[in-house]
Design an enzyme around this catalytic site. Structure first.
Site, PDB file in Angstrom:
ATOM      1  N   CYS A  84       0.766  -1.044  -0.043  1.00 49.17           N
ATOM      2  CA  CYS A  84       0.108   0.149  -0.144  1.00 49.17           C
ATOM      3  C   CYS A  84       0.877   1.136  -0.006  1.00 49.17           C
ATOM      4  O   CYS A  84       1.551   1.347   1.004  1.00 49.17           O
ATOM      5  CB  CYS A  84      -0.918  -0.092   1.279  1.00 49.17           C
ATOM      6  SG  CYS A  84      -1.754   1.514   1.794  1.00 49.17           S
ATOM      7  N   GLU A  85       0.528   2.134  -0.990  1.00 48.36           N
ATOM      8  CA  GLU A  85       1.420   3.361  -0.893  1.00 48.36           C
ATOM      9  C   GLU A  85       1.051   4.229   0.137  1.00 48.36           C
ATOM     10  O   GLU A  85       1.911   5.303   0.295  1.00 48.36           O
ATOM     11  CB  GLU A  85       1.336   4.089  -2.293  1.00 48.36           C
ATOM     12  CG  GLU A  85      -0.001   4.624  -2.560  1.00 48.36           C
ATOM     13  CD  GLU A  85      -0.022   5.231  -4.074  1.00 48.36           C
ATOM     14  OE1 GLU A  85      -0.617   6.396  -3.924  1.00 48.36           O
ATOM     15  OE2 GLU A  85       0.418   4.699  -4.946  1.00 48.36           O
ATOM     16  N   HIS A  86       0.174   4.170   0.755  1.00 48.34           N
ATOM     17  CA  HIS A  86      -0.280   5.218   1.909  1.00 48.34           C
ATOM     18  C   HIS A  86       0.639   4.666   3.035  1.00 48.34           C
ATOM     19  O   HIS A  86       0.935   5.655   4.157  1.00 48.34           O
ATOM     20  CB  HIS A  86      -1.701   5.006   2.128  1.00 48.34           C
ATOM     21  CG  HIS A  86      -2.473   5.404   0.917  1.00 48.34           C
ATOM     22  ND1 HIS A  86      -3.854   5.162   0.662  1.00 48.34           N
ATOM     23  CD2 HIS A  86      -2.236   6.523  -0.130  1.00 48.34           C
ATOM     24  CE1 HIS A  86      -4.028   5.564  -0.361  1.00 48.34           C
ATOM     25  NE2 HIS A  86      -3.288   6.482  -0.860  1.00 48.34           N
ATOM     26  N   HIS A  87       0.720   3.537   3.341  1.00 44.27           N
ATOM     27  CA  HIS A  87       1.433   3.096   4.540  1.00 44.27           C
ATOM     28  C   HIS A  87       2.641   1.977   4.504  1.00 44.27           C
ATOM     29  O   HIS A  87       3.393   1.832   5.507  1.00 44.27           O
ATOM     30  CB  HIS A  87       0.383   2.160   5.429  1.00 44.27           C
ATOM     31  CG  HIS A  87      -0.732   3.023   5.828  1.00 44.27           C
ATOM     32  ND1 HIS A  87      -2.054   3.000   5.308  1.00 44.27           N
ATOM     33  CD2 HIS A  87      -1.044   3.949   6.736  1.00 44.27           C
ATOM     34  CE1 HIS A  87      -2.817   3.647   5.552  1.00 44.27           C
ATOM     35  NE2 HIS A  87      -2.137   4.377   6.604  1.00 44.27           N
ATOM     36  N   GLN A 125      -5.109  -0.417  -4.881  1.00 43.67           N
ATOM     37  CA  GLN A 125      -5.884  -1.624  -5.631  1.00 43.67           C
ATOM     38  C   GLN A 125      -6.382  -0.847  -6.875  1.00 43.67           C
ATOM     39  O   GLN A 125      -6.438  -1.387  -7.707  1.00 43.67           O
ATOM     40  CB  GLN A 125      -6.534  -2.278  -4.542  1.00 43.67           C
ATOM     41  CG  GLN A 125      -7.527  -3.220  -5.387  1.00 43.67           C
ATOM     42  CD  GLN A 125      -8.255  -4.067  -4.352  1.00 43.67           C
ATOM     43  OE1 GLN A 125      -7.760  -4.364  -3.176  1.00 43.67           O
ATOM     44  NE2 GLN A 125      -9.399  -4.830  -4.793  1.00 43.67           N
ATOM     45  N   HIS A 153      -6.055  -6.135   2.649  1.00 43.34           N
ATOM     46  CA  HIS A 153      -5.309  -4.751   2.929  1.00 43.34           C
ATOM     47  C   HIS A 153      -4.712  -4.983   4.394  1.00 43.34           C
ATOM     48  O   HIS A 153      -5.613  -4.760   5.273  1.00 43.34           O
ATOM     49  CB  HIS A 153      -5.775  -3.742   2.630  1.00 43.34           C
ATOM     50  CG  HIS A 153      -6.025  -3.555   1.176  1.00 43.34           C
ATOM     51  ND1 HIS A 153      -5.203  -2.604   0.417  1.00 43.34           N
ATOM     52  CD2 HIS A 153      -6.932  -4.210   0.467  1.00 43.34           C
ATOM     53  CE1 HIS A 153      -5.766  -2.450  -0.863  1.00 43.34           C
ATOM     54  NE2 HIS A 153      -6.706  -3.722  -0.793  1.00 43.34           N
ATOM     55  N   CYS A 155      -3.166  -2.763   5.958  1.00 41.48           N
ATOM     56  CA  CYS A 155      -3.422  -1.523   6.634  1.00 41.48           C
ATOM     57  C   CYS A 155      -4.964  -1.516   7.026  1.00 41.48           C
ATOM     58  O   CYS A 155      -4.943  -0.547   8.172  1.00 41.48           O
ATOM     59  CB  CYS A 155      -3.115  -0.228   5.770  1.00 41.48           C
ATOM     60  SG  CYS A 155      -4.054  -0.320   4.045  1.00 41.48           S
TER      61      CYS A 155
END
Length: 194
Positions: A84-87, A125, A153, A155
């Protein structure tokens, strides 16, 4: 008395140094025996799992063949693992690709390579699903393509709301699949686990 562990700096590798800094910032001792080689291992792992950053997904579909086929070709249950590019923590699942050719087909293993290419970078995704569909459209120019990606996910499961067992499903429909309910239902039946 326990012998002192000799301090081993991560060297001059900026990625290793960054991992070492992260360990220090979360309150860990990077000189602890179990963590001595962690910066090197994590840097190696990041280079491996993010190896496809900047690679055009369409390059996975280089070998195509002229062939007349008047039905849906479906490749399902293509496993993927990405971050995940956010976490920067993993999400994983399966991708399913269906298309109706317009005179050109591709070797089926190339779809697994395509999913590997789009998952080998920090991702969301939704974008991943779009990139898979776009590559098929760009290279094969089919009558239509449909892509469904299922993901778990971490996250969501391991942090934040902590809801293990949830999954996310994204679907992109292009061409003939965009407004043909019967074709979409046929694809859904072909990827169904029942």
């Amino acid at each position: 008395m326990k012998p002192l562990v000799k301090t081993r700096l991560a060297g001059s590798d900026p990625l290793e140094m960054s991992i070492r800094t992260i360990l220090e910032e979360i309150g860990e001792n990077p000189n602890r025996e179990g963590l001595l080689d962690t910066p090197k291992r994590v840097a190696k792992m990041y280079r491996e799992v993010f190896a496809n950053v900047g690679v055009d997904p369409a390059t996975a579909l280089t070998t195509t063949f002229e062939e007349e086929y008047d039905g849906i070709i479906t490749v399902k249950d293509i496993a993927y693992y990405t971050f995940c590019e956010h976490h920067l923590i993993p999400f994983y699942g399966q991708a399913h690709i269906g298309y109706m050719p317009e005179g050109r087909i591709v070797g089926l293993s190339k779809f697994a390579r395509l999913v590997e290419l789009v998952s080998g970078r920090p991702q969301v995704q939704e974008r991943m699903t779009q990139q898979i569909a776009a590559a098929v459209v760009d290279v094969l120019k089919p009558k239509g393509v449909i892509v469904t990606v299922e993901g778990t996910h971490l996250c969501m499961c391991a942090r934040g709301v902590k809801k293990p067992g949830t999954s996310t499903v994204t679907t992109v429909k292009k061409g003939i699949f965009a407004d043909n309910v019967a074709l979409c239902e046929e694809f859904d039946r072909s990827i169904s686990r029942k």
